[in-house]
Write a protein that holds these residues in place. Sequence first.
Motif, PDB file in Angstrom:
ATOM      1  N   LYS A   1      -1.339  -7.266   6.122  1.00  0.00           N
ATOM      2  CA  LYS A   1      -2.022  -8.120   5.163  1.00  0.00           C
ATOM      3  C   LYS A   1      -3.049  -9.001   5.866  1.00  0.00           C
ATOM      4  CE  LYS A   1      -0.839 -11.196   1.339  1.00  0.00           C
ATOM      5  NZ  LYS A   1       0.261 -11.835   0.618  1.00  0.00           N
ATOM      6  N   GLU A   2      -2.683  -9.561   6.994  1.00  0.00           N
ATOM      7  CA  GLU A   2      -3.600 -10.412   7.757  1.00  0.00           C
ATOM      8  C   GLU A   2      -4.765  -9.598   8.332  1.00  0.00           C
ATOM      9  OE1 GLU A   2      -3.684 -13.721   7.864  1.00  0.00           O
ATOM     10  OE2 GLU A   2      -1.990 -13.644   6.479  1.00  0.00           O
ATOM     11  N   ALA A   3      -4.502  -8.371   8.759  1.00  0.00           N
ATOM     12  CA  ALA A   3      -5.576  -7.514   9.270  1.00  0.00           C
ATOM     13  C   ALA A   3      -6.568  -7.194   8.153  1.00  0.00           C
ATOM     14  CB  ALA A   3      -4.998  -6.230   9.865  1.00  0.00           C
ATOM     15  N   ASN A   4      -6.049  -6.931   6.953  1.00  0.00           N
ATOM     16  CA  ASN A   4      -6.916  -6.686   5.796  1.00  0.00           C
ATOM     17  C   ASN A   4      -7.834  -7.881   5.574  1.00  0.00           C
ATOM     18  OD1 ASN A   4      -5.621  -4.265   5.311  1.00  0.00           O
ATOM     19  ND2 ASN A   4      -4.369  -5.038   3.644  1.00  0.00           N
ATOM     20  N   TRP A   5      -7.237  -9.064   5.548  1.00  0.00           N
ATOM     21  CA  TRP A   5      -8.004 -10.272   5.275  1.00  0.00           C
ATOM     22  C   TRP A   5      -9.001 -10.567   6.397  1.00  0.00           C
ATOM     23  CZ3 TRP A   5      -8.575 -15.080   7.535  1.00  0.00           C
ATOM     24  CH2 TRP A   5      -9.281 -15.997   6.772  1.00  0.00           C
TER      25      TRP A   5
ATOM     26  N   GLY B   1       7.629  -8.535   9.157  1.00  0.00           N
ATOM     27  CA  GLY B   1       6.617  -9.139  10.018  1.00  0.00           C
ATOM     28  C   GLY B   1       5.410  -8.250  10.159  1.00  0.00           C
ATOM     29  N   THR B   2       5.639  -6.950  10.280  1.00  0.00           N
ATOM     30  CA  THR B   2       4.530  -6.000  10.407  1.00  0.00           C
ATOM     31  C   THR B   2       3.769  -5.911   9.092  1.00  0.00           C
ATOM     32  OG1 THR B   2       5.784  -4.766  12.049  1.00  0.00           O
ATOM     33  CG2 THR B   2       3.905  -3.652  11.064  1.00  0.00           C
TER      34      THR B   2
ATOM     35  N   THR C   1     -10.635 -12.276  -0.010  1.00  0.00           N
ATOM     36  CA  THR C   1      -9.343 -12.317  -0.698  1.00  0.00           C
ATOM     37  C   THR C   1      -8.471 -11.216  -0.119  1.00  0.00           C
ATOM     38  OG1 THR C   1     -10.092 -10.838  -2.453  1.00  0.00           O
ATOM     39  CG2 THR C   1     -10.373 -13.200  -2.829  1.00  0.00           C
ATOM     40  N   LYS C   2      -7.163 -11.351  -0.295  1.00  0.00           N
ATOM     41  CA  LYS C   2      -6.266 -10.358   0.301  1.00  0.00           C
ATOM     42  C   LYS C   2      -5.085 -10.054  -0.600  1.00  0.00           C
ATOM     43  CE  LYS C   2      -3.967 -13.987   2.912  1.00  0.00           C
ATOM     44  NZ  LYS C   2      -3.634 -14.491   4.228  1.00  0.00           N
ATOM     45  N   THR C   3      -4.600  -8.825  -0.432  1.00  0.00           N
ATOM     46  CA  THR C   3      -3.324  -8.397  -0.990  1.00  0.00           C
ATOM     47  C   THR C   3      -2.674  -7.547   0.094  1.00  0.00           C
ATOM     48  OG1 THR C   3      -4.003  -6.266  -1.901  1.00  0.00           O
ATOM     49  CG2 THR C   3      -4.365  -8.206  -3.298  1.00  0.00           C
TER      50      THR C   3
END
Length: 154
Positions: free
Chosen positions: A33-37, A27-28, A68-70
């Motif tokens: 990943k969501e914070a990056n995006w 989950g973290t 975009t995200k990774t």
Amino acid sequence: MPTEGIYANVDGLAQFTRALARAGADGTKQEVKEANWAVADKLTQAAKEKAGGLSRQQRSASQSLRATKTQNYAAVRMGSARKPYTLGAEFGSKKLTRNGVIARGFRPWRGNQFDGWEGGAGYFLHPAIREKGPALLREYMDHIDRLMSEAFPE
């Protein structure tokens, strides 16, 4: 957190996400990943807003911006087959010819090298980076610090 060019390199982020995987904190990992995006998306929106006050070509070109995200990084991409003029709209042109005729529509050249937070390249994306970048980096690092303290309480 040194910066190289327009990229913010968060030292230890890759090791942090690997440690999360070993700890079973999926989950973290997803939150990282969501914070990056989220940072890339906010920057994209800021650039589109900045282009809103410019020429029709620049407003249209800014619509090709996308976040975009990774797991380990996020990026802002620009341009598409339908908007091949995006780089010209962002950086301007020294001289562009088509069949020997000087093409109109591009603004004067503003370079394509990020010269730090005070540099002058670009018309909408780079100015948005200069204006919003430092605050977005602080916001991002605060988010990562919170995730670390949740994932690895002392």
